[in-house]
Design an enzyme around this catalytic site. Sequence first.
Site, short mmCIF file in Angstrom:
data_model
loop_
_atom_site.label_atom_id
_atom_site.label_comp_id
_atom_site.label_asym_id
_atom_site.label_seq_id
_atom_site.Cartn_x
_atom_site.Cartn_y
_atom_site.Cartn_z
N ARG A 35 67.02 28.66 39.78
CA ARG A 35 66.74 27.22 41.64
C ARG A 35 66.43 28.56 42.07
NH1 ARG A 35 71.89 23.53 38.92
NH2 ARG A 35 70.71 22.81 37.72
N LYS A 198 72.45 10.42 20.11
CA LYS A 198 73.49 8.96 20.23
C LYS A 198 72.05 8.21 20.78
CE LYS A 198 78.15 9.40 21.12
NZ LYS A 198 79.64 8.55 21.41
N GLY A 354 68.68 15.72 30.90
CA GLY A 354 69.77 15.90 29.74
C GLY A 354 69.85 17.57 29.19
N GLY A 377 69.91 14.97 35.00
CA GLY A 377 70.80 13.59 34.79
C GLY A 377 68.85 13.10 35.88
P1 AMP Z 1 71.62 14.94 23.89
O1 AMP Z 1 72.56 15.16 25.08
O2 AMP Z 1 71.40 13.70 24.03
O3 AMP Z 1 70.34 15.09 24.24
O4 AMP Z 1 72.06 15.75 23.33
C1 AMP Z 1 71.93 16.86 21.82
C2 AMP Z 1 72.93 16.92 21.30
O5 AMP Z 1 72.60 16.64 20.22
C3 AMP Z 1 73.06 18.79 20.38
O6 AMP Z 1 74.32 19.20 21.30
C4 AMP Z 1 72.43 18.08 19.42
O7 AMP Z 1 73.89 19.31 18.69
C5 AMP Z 1 72.96 17.08 19.14
N1 AMP Z 1 72.80 16.76 17.73
C6 AMP Z 1 71.33 16.76 17.31
N2 AMP Z 1 70.50 16.18 15.92
C7 AMP Z 1 71.77 15.78 15.97
C8 AMP Z 1 73.18 15.19 14.29
N3 AMP Z 1 71.90 14.79 13.54
N4 AMP Z 1 74.35 14.55 14.05
C9 AMP Z 1 74.95 15.68 14.92
N5 AMP Z 1 74.61 16.05 16.35
C10 AMP Z 1 73.28 16.45 16.82
#
Ligand code: AMP
Length: 397
Positions: A35, A198, A354, A377
Site C-alpha cells: 500500500r 455464499k 472481498g 469492500g
Molecule cells: P468470498 O469472500 O465470498 O469470496 O468467499 C471466499 C471463501 O469461499 C473462501 O474462503 C473459500 O474457501 C470459500 N469457498 C469456495 N468454494 C466453497 C465451497 N464449495 N464450499 C465452501 N466454501 C467455499
Amino acid sequence: MKTIEDFNFEDKKALIRVDFNVPLDADFNVTDTNRIEAAKPSIIKVLEDGGSAILMSHMGRPKGQPNADMSLKHICHKVSEIIGVEVKFADDCVGEVAEKAVAELQQGEVLLLENLRFHGEETSGDQAFAEQLSRLGDFYINDAFGTAHRAHASTTIVAQFFTDRKCFGYLLAKEIKAIEKVMRTGEKPVTAILGGAKVSSKITIIENILDKVDHLIIGGGMTYTFVKAQGGSVGDSICEDDKMTMALDILRQAKEKGVAVHIPVDVVAADDFSNDANTKIIDVDKIEDGWQGLDAGPKTLENFKEVILNSKTILWNGPVGVFEMESFAKGTIAIGNYIDKATQNGAFSLVGGGDSVAAVKQFGFQDKVSYVSTGGGAMLESLEGKTLPGIAAILQG
Ligand code: AMP
C-alpha cells in the site's frame, strides 16, 4: 475526471489521503509494504512539481482514541525508505501540532500526520473536523481506493472545502479506469467469474452485472444454491435454501438479457470439510448426503476454460473452491491460469473484491492479470453499481 496529472503543484501543499493501513508485526515492522508502494507515484509527482506532500491515513480501528500500538509513527521510517525522502511526522492530524508542522514544511518535503481515527470525528464524517483537515493543504488529492466507499471526513467530507483544487491520485484513477473497463467500455465478449462462499453476499453484484456481461461463470459455494434450486441433489454442500427463489430469478433474468450462465457440471466432493477428507469427482446434481462439493471438477474446468479463453474482458471475484486447502485449490489455480492465458492473448482482466486478492497472491497471479484491485469492500460496492462517496466528492464541484 480530474486526476493529479491535470495539476501542477509547484510551491503548493498537497494534502493527500493515502491508505497506509498496513500490517505490523509485534515489533511494529511493516510486514506488507504494497500500500505504501502504491501511493508512491502520486507523492513523487507532487514533489517533482516542486510542491510538498502532507500524507493522511488511518490504521486499524482505534475507535476515536489515541492508541500507541496504532500510531503511524511506526511506519514513518518505512515510508521514508520507499519514497526516498525523509518523512517528517506530526503527532496529531489536526490542530496546532499539525498546522505548525505544515507551516514549517518546505518545497520537496513530506509530512505524515498521525492516525486519523484517533479522532472519532473521522469516521462520523464530522464537518468541523474535515474543515480543520482542509486547512492543511492548498490541494486535496484522494489516492485511497480502499476507503473510497466510506463517507469519512478525510475521504469524502474534506473534498467540499477544495472546490476546484481536488483530484484523484494515480492509484485511485487507475482503480476507477479498471472498473469502467469491465463495467462499461470493455471489449466484448465480457465475462464475469463469480465464486466465493455464499450467493447472498454476491446477489447485488450479479444483478448489476447481468446488464454488462455476455458470460457469467458461477463457481464456489454459490453453485449449490443454484443446483438445488433446479432440482439437483447437493448432499451436505454449502447451500442457502432461502435464496433458491432468488437463484432461479437470476437465471430467468440472465436468459431474458441474453447472458450465458455457466454453472459447474461436476465437482470434487469430499466426505469431510478437511484437506485429508476422502474425495471423488461427481456430477454436481448427484451429490449424496455425507458428501459436499468443495472444488470445481475437470469437465467444469474444461467448460470454463473455453469461455475464458474466448473472452476479451474478464472480471474475477471469488475462488471456485476452498482454495485455502491444497486438496481443493486446483480449480481456483486453473481459473488463474486460464485468465493468465487470456490476458497474454490481449484480454483485459481485473481481479478484486472481498478476499479474491488473497487467492490471487497466494498462487502468484498478481503479475499475470491486467489489474488487481487494492480495495476489497470498495471494489465490491463498485461492482454492485454503487457510486462511492469518496469518488463522488471529487467529481462534484
Ligand atoms: P468470498 O469472500 O465470498 O469470496 O468467499 C471466499 C471463501 O469461499 C473462501 O474462503 C473459500 O474457501 C470459500 N469457498 C469456495 N468454494 C466453497 C465451497 N464449495 N464450499 C465452501 N466454501 C467455499
